[in-house]
Motif scaffolding. Structure first.
Motif, mmCIF file in Angstrom:
data_model
loop_
_atom_site.group_PDB
_atom_site.id
_atom_site.type_symbol
_atom_site.label_atom_id
_atom_site.label_comp_id
_atom_site.label_asym_id
_atom_site.label_seq_id
_atom_site.Cartn_x
_atom_site.Cartn_y
_atom_site.Cartn_z
ATOM 1 N N ARG A 99 0.837 -1.215 0.000
ATOM 2 C CA ARG A 99 0.000 0.000 0.000
ATOM 3 C C ARG A 99 0.865 1.254 0.000
ATOM 4 N N VAL A 100 1.917 1.241 0.799
ATOM 5 C CA VAL A 100 2.813 2.406 0.847
ATOM 6 C C VAL A 100 3.442 2.658 -0.521
ATOM 7 N N ILE A 101 3.948 1.612 -1.153
ATOM 8 C CA ILE A 101 4.605 1.774 -2.455
ATOM 9 C C ILE A 101 3.611 2.287 -3.493
ATOM 10 N N ALA A 102 2.398 1.706 -3.524
ATOM 11 C CA ALA A 102 1.396 2.141 -4.499
ATOM 12 C C ALA A 102 1.051 3.609 -4.310
ATOM 13 N N ASP A 103 0.811 4.000 -3.068
ATOM 14 C CA ASP A 103 0.485 5.407 -2.791
ATOM 15 C C ASP A 103 1.642 6.323 -3.168
ATOM 16 N N HIS A 104 2.842 5.966 -2.735
ATOM 17 C CA HIS A 104 3.989 6.841 -2.943
ATOM 18 C C HIS A 104 4.385 6.926 -4.411
ATOM 19 N N ALA A 105 4.131 5.854 -5.176
ATOM 20 C CA ALA A 105 4.411 5.916 -6.616
ATOM 21 C C ALA A 105 3.539 6.977 -7.279
ATOM 22 N N ARG A 106 2.265 7.042 -6.861
ATOM 23 C CA ARG A 106 1.367 8.075 -7.399
ATOM 24 C C ARG A 106 1.869 9.465 -7.022
ATOM 25 N N ALA A 107 2.207 9.662 -5.748
ATOM 26 C CA ALA A 107 2.640 10.981 -5.284
ATOM 27 C C ALA A 107 3.913 11.434 -5.996
ATOM 28 N N CYS A 108 4.912 10.547 -6.097
ATOM 29 C CA CYS A 108 6.173 10.918 -6.753
ATOM 30 C C CYS A 108 5.947 11.275 -8.215
ATOM 31 N N THR A 109 5.125 10.495 -8.899
ATOM 32 C CA THR A 109 4.856 10.747 -10.318
ATOM 33 C C THR A 109 4.236 12.121 -10.515
ATOM 34 N N PHE A 110 3.238 12.447 -9.726
ATOM 35 C CA PHE A 110 2.538 13.717 -9.898
ATOM 36 C C PHE A 110 3.387 14.900 -9.435
ATOM 37 N N LEU A 111 4.116 14.760 -8.328
ATOM 38 C CA LEU A 111 4.935 15.872 -7.836
ATOM 39 C C LEU A 111 6.033 16.232 -8.829
ATOM 40 N N ILE A 112 6.726 15.225 -9.354
ATOM 41 C CA ILE A 112 7.809 15.505 -10.305
ATOM 42 C C ILE A 112 7.239 16.055 -11.606
ATOM 43 N N SER A 113 6.074 15.552 -12.022
ATOM 44 C CA SER A 113 5.439 16.088 -13.240
ATOM 45 C C SER A 113 5.102 17.562 -13.082
ATOM 46 N N ASP A 114 4.839 17.985 -11.856
ATOM 47 C CA ASP A 114 4.527 19.397 -11.602
ATOM 48 C C ASP A 114 5.758 20.215 -11.244
ATOM 49 N N GLY A 115 6.938 19.654 -11.460
ATOM 50 C CA GLY A 115 8.164 20.439 -11.344
ATOM 51 C C GLY A 115 8.906 20.344 -10.035
ATOM 52 N N VAL A 116 8.443 19.505 -9.093
ATOM 53 C CA VAL A 116 9.154 19.355 -7.826
ATOM 54 C C VAL A 116 10.290 18.357 -8.033
ATOM 55 N N MET A 117 11.481 18.701 -7.580
ATOM 56 C CA MET A 117 12.641 17.824 -7.742
ATOM 57 C C MET A 117 13.131 17.365 -6.372
ATOM 58 N N PRO A 118 13.625 16.110 -6.265
ATOM 59 C CA PRO A 118 14.154 15.651 -4.974
ATOM 60 C C PRO A 118 15.303 16.540 -4.520
ATOM 61 N N SER A 119 15.257 16.962 -3.260
ATOM 62 C CA SER A 119 16.323 17.813 -2.721
ATOM 63 C C SER A 119 16.297 17.688 -1.203
ATOM 64 N N ASN A 120 17.077 18.509 -0.556
ATOM 65 C CA ASN A 120 17.174 18.441 0.902
ATOM 66 C C ASN A 120 16.453 19.581 1.599
ATOM 67 N N GLU A 121 15.570 20.259 0.885
ATOM 68 C CA GLU A 121 14.833 21.340 1.536
ATOM 69 C C GLU A 121 13.484 21.546 0.851
ATOM 70 N N GLY A 122 12.568 22.133 1.612
ATOM 71 C CA GLY A 122 11.268 22.514 1.083
ATOM 72 C C GLY A 122 10.488 21.367 0.471
ATOM 73 N N ARG A 123 9.818 21.660 -0.633
ATOM 74 C CA ARG A 123 8.996 20.656 -1.309
ATOM 75 C C ARG A 123 9.841 19.470 -1.786
ATOM 76 N N GLY A 124 11.055 19.768 -2.245
ATOM 77 C CA GLY A 124 11.937 18.703 -2.712
ATOM 78 C C GLY A 124 12.299 17.731 -1.612
ATOM 79 N N TYR A 125 12.400 18.241 -0.401
ATOM 80 C CA TYR A 125 12.711 17.356 0.730
ATOM 81 C C TYR A 125 11.533 16.435 1.027
ATOM 82 N N VAL A 126 10.306 16.969 0.954
ATOM 83 C CA VAL A 126 9.124 16.131 1.182
ATOM 84 C C VAL A 126 9.049 15.043 0.114
ATOM 85 N N LEU A 127 9.292 15.425 -1.142
ATOM 86 C CA LEU A 127 9.299 14.440 -2.225
ATOM 87 C C LEU A 127 10.344 13.365 -1.969
ATOM 88 N N ARG A 128 11.554 13.779 -1.600
ATOM 89 C CA ARG A 128 12.611 12.795 -1.345
ATOM 90 C C ARG A 128 12.239 11.877 -0.196
#
Length: 882
Positions: free
Chosen positions: A277-306
């Motif tokens: 369940r965690v993987i299925a949910d998180h796959a959706r979130a990562c796909t949509f966040l990155i599509s909207d321009g959020v990149m993995p990082s160590n701060e802000g929105r990117g940190y939440v994505l990471r």
């Protein structure tokens, strides 16, 4: 008949409201445009906020949307509950219809009722409504429009059925539609508002925006009442498809099926199915966040994505997925949701590439880290501890790349706490050790550089004007010696002839970023300034090879540099403000300027009063809000001093110096990087003020997004406290005061009961007193909450017997406590309480002693309490010489 798919439900919702005059409005981005109060879009009304507030007008008065939402950070954070419940998600879709001063309650109720009962075909007899307790209009309309009988309309309070955009502004009562799923798990009395069981499932929330709350709390009717409704697509789909969990709908279950294929394991809807369940949910979130321009990082929105991404990777390990896998889920997300959100299909390849890159980085350390984490958990269980220490959490962070949030996840899953303060302290110690070790280790490199670069011009720093530019590689530091080339996987240091990278100095952290050339890339993790004015870029070659003499493109991480410059300029404002508030004796004694915070050390004899801290903070923020220009100029040291520029402690300055001026407020010699205007800092918040030595104080603070994060953390704490105490806002203080009063009353009651019980115990003890050799002897076992209570009972007995010896024992928390008391007349006859208690305690595997008139002791074995008390009489007789 086959139930409707989630896509069909979404489409029917949009078309139904379109047929009733609503404009279909596309979902806004998950990154809110122009709304710094939100980390991510978390509700359908976000994009219409300014319309509701009257700041913006649209070409339509009615709208319908299917809004993509994420709740995984800030105030609305469901991350920890994802996969553990049937209905929590990081990413979800919110169906909503809106009226901007057009229709109101009657129509909103009619639309919702018709869509649910006619379009979706839900049975009317299983539907209920809740309303705000005094909303008689809604009570009447639910009967008139929907035909609900009064007993199926439930009045609830403000917590459940009143909505507000903020402390002031548009607000109004809510009305929720619920469906009875049957069953009586909570018993025959189970009903809406009385329990939170899954029998009563909320499916639609209608907000009747009809008031404007002013600063005094008064509710003034809005001239154009509006409607804001929301219905989670995943939840209504689970109802229509007749499944218990959102994860079993066709919106998510295919992803779980794909994870089954990847892992070769079968999904279980119970606890063992949590990783799926965690993987299925998180796959959706990562796909949509990155599509909207959020990149993995160590701060802000990117940190939440990471954090979301790496949480999925960790749960994948539990399924035996030991290689990057999450990126493979991206096309599956596109197959399920791509028709409604074509951007996730168009960007699928790029999204998958970004996810895979971050997975690969994380996989390099997570295996060892998870094994080490399990070792730590085993040790904790063996030792009976309740927390992961700060040192253990830091080991996972420093050695195995675990962010603190991941360690907190592991702690939570094992019902443990985590020592955050200890983690912070360990990090500070490591930084200090690293600086010292680097200075020592760099001596060889510095000597090598001096020999190799002798006679060459110093590195030209271009980073005041630009964050990128070309530079030629002059020298490659590799280990303890130089080299002509460096390849992929190697840790190296490059010296360039010119660079935009700021080298660590003056308390400001060195820049990070990357160096690139055709077929080559190097991640720069630090930049140091070495003797001779050369800039050494430290990092790891991730691709290709670089040779001395080649030209590279240098790019500084812009977000990190911006955060550093905000903090650096803020230290100048703090310095000046501290002198204004405390006096001119204040001088800077050190600083640390990083991307996440700032630290400022200064001379001052005592701690700052709360009011002084407030005055300093206010002064800094007044300058920020004034948006003063920040100017720099190079001049002679003499002229700089004549202009009133402050020179910092222990610094050596050349004849030419750089002066940084913030309007007419602050003027300092400084070689660091700064904002263009004071307003760029955003806001400054002092987190702490403490002593670090004789006559030295330290202030720690945050600026910009760090302040927002701090406020949100405090908001979350207040919200949680409010939830626990069932109070909000100003009521919270009053609630705490009421609880304090109640606690004092209870303490008084307990005190009275304790006295009463003590008197009863005293009466029983006196009734059992013996006369031994002309002396009254009171010996007995009593029930006492603590040693103080035991002494009080002993005092009461001693005062009642007039002349005699009192020895009492009481079991306490797996041990035993004793008290002995002797009246003054018997002390003269040689009776000694301390000697008696020592012999008694020894019989219970303990020890102790005390004065002749009163003594206390403890024993390790409460089972021997009775036999220990039997030693009293012989001991007293021996002391009396009988």
């Amino acid at each position: 008949m086959k139930p409707m798919t989630g896509s069909e439900i979404r489409e029917k919702f949009l078309r139904y409201f379109e047929s009733h005059g609503h404009a279909i409005v596309a979902s806004s981005s998950l990154v809110p445009a122009g709304d710094p109060t939100l980390l991510f879009a978390n509700a359908g009304m976000n994009q219409f906020k300014d319309v509701f507030l009257g700041r913006e007008s649209r070409a339509y008065a009615r709208a319908v949307t299917s809004q993509k939402c994420v709740r995984a950070g800030g105030k609305h954070n469901d991350l920890d509950a994802v996969g553990r419940t049937a209905r929590h998600h990081t990413f979800f879709e919110m169906l909503g219809n809106f009226s901007f001063g057009d229709y109101f309650k009657r129509e909103a109720i009619a639309y919702a009722w018709e869509f649910l009962t006619v379009v979706l075909g839900l049975p009317k007899e299983r539907l209920y409504a809740t309303i705000f307790y005094n909303d008689d209009e809604a009570f009447r309309l639910w009967q008139e429009v929907a035909g609900l009988p009064p007993e199926k309309i439930v009045r609830l309070g403000e917590k459940d059925n009143f909505w507000a955009m903020g402390d002031t502004g548009p607000c109004g009562p809510c009305s929720e539609i619920l469906i009875d799923l049957g069953g009586d798990a909570c018993g025959p009395e189970c009903f809406i508002g009385q329990c939170d069981c899954d029998r009563w499932r909320e499916i639609w929330n209608l907000v009747f925006m009809q008031y404007n709350r002013d600063s005094s709390g008064a509710m003034n009717p809005l001239p154009r009442p509006s409607i804001d409704t929301g219905m989670g697509l995943e939840r209504i789909t689970s109802i229509i498809q007749g499944v218990y969990s959102n994860y079993d709908t066709d919106l998510i279950r295919p992803l779980i099926g794909f994870v089954e294929e990847l892992s070769g394991l079968k999904y279980d809807s119970g606890d063992p199915g949590l990783p799926f369940r965690v993987i299925a949910d998180h796959a959706r979130a990562c796909t949509f966040l990155i599509s909207d321009g959020v990149m993995p990082s160590n701060e802000g929105r990117g940190y939440v994505l990471r954090r979301i991404l790496r949480r999925a990777v960790r749960f994948g390990k539990l399924l035996g997925l030991n290689d990057p896998f999450l990126y493979k889920c991206v096309p599956v997300v596109g197959q399920i949701l791509g028709e409604a959100y074509p951007e996730i299909v168009q960007k699928a390849e790029a999204v998958a590439r970004i996810i895979r890159l971050d997975e690969e980085r994380f996989h390099t350390t997570i295996d060892q880290g998870l094994r080490r984490a399990e070792d730590i958990l085993t040790a904790i269980r063996r030792e009976g501890r309740s927390a992961i220490t700060g040192a253990e959490a830091f080991l996972l962070y420093d050695t195995y790349g675990f962010p603190l949030d991941l360690s907190e996840d592991i702690a939570r899953e094992n019902r443990l706490e985590i020592d955050r303060e200890g983690f912070t302290a360990a990090m500070e110690e490591q930084r200090a050790r690293a600086r010292a070790a680097r200075e020592e280790a760099d001596e060889g490199v510095m000597g090598l550089l001096a020999g190799k670069l002798a006679g060459q011009e110093p590195t030209i720093f271009t980073g005041y004007e630009t964050l990128s530019g070309e530079g030629r590689v002059r020298f490659i530091a590799h280990g303890d010696e130089g080299d002509q080339a460096a390849g992929a996987g190697e840790e190296v240091g490059l010296v360039l002839d010119r660079t935009p990278f700021y080298a660590e100095s003056g308390g400001q952290a060195g820049d990070q970023g990357w160096l690139e050339a055709p077929g080559f890339r190097m991640e720069v993790t630090d930049c140091l300034k070495v003797p001779g004015g050369y800039y050494l870029h430290l990092g790891r070659v991730t691709e290709g090879e670089i040779r001395s003499g080649q030209t590279v493109w240098a790019q500084v991480d812009p977000a990190r540099r911006s955060a550093i410059t905000r903090n650096h300029t803020a230290t100048h404002l703090l310095h000046r403000s501290l002198r204004m508030v405390l006096g001119d004796h204040v001088e800077q004694a050190g600083s640390l300027v990083g991307p996440d915070r700032l630290r400022f050390d200064f001379s001052h004899l005592g701690p700052l009063a709360r009011e002084e801290i407030r005055r300093v903070e206010d002064q800094v923020n007044q300058v920020i809000l004034a948006n003063l220009g920040v100017d720099t100029l190079e001049t002679s040291l003499n002229e700089a001093r004549q202009r009133g520029a402050m020179a910092l402690f222990g610094e050596k300055y050349g004849e030419r110096v750089r002066v940084v001026e913030v309007g007419d407020f602050s003027r300092e010699l400084c070689g660091g990087t700064h904002v263009r205007r004071s307003g760029d800092i955003g806001l400054c918040r002092i987190l702490s003020e403490s002593g670090i030595g004789s006559g030295l104080r330290r202030v720690e603070a945050v600026t910009g997004l760090g302040v927002l994060d701090q406020f949100r953390r405090q908001d979350d704490i207040l919200a949680e406290v409010g939830s626990i105490l069932k109070a909000q806002g100003g009521d919270l203080v009053e609630k705490i005061r009421d609880l304090q009063k109640e606690l004092k009353n209870k303490e008084r009651e307990i005190g009275c009961l304790t006295v009463s019980l003590a008197k009863n115990a005293v009466a029983e003890l006196l009734a059992g007193a013996e006369h031994v050799n002309g002396t009254r002897l009171v010996v007995g076992q009593v029930a006492a909450a603590d040693n103080e209570a035991l002494r009080e009972i002993g005092d009461l007995v001693r005062d009642r017997i007039g002349s005699g010896v009192v020895v009492l024992g009481s079991p306490m928390e797996g041990k035993v406590s004793f008290v002995a008391m002797v009246t003054q007349d018997l002390i003269a006859r040689g009776v000694h309480a301390g000697k008696i208690i020592r012999e008694v305690a020894a019989a219970a595997e303990g020890g102790g002693g005390g004065r002749p008139d009163m003594a206390q002791a403890g024993g390790k074995n409460p089972a021997k309490l009775g036999s220990a008390l039997e030693r009293v009489k012989p001991a007293v007789l021996e002391q009396l010489g009988a």
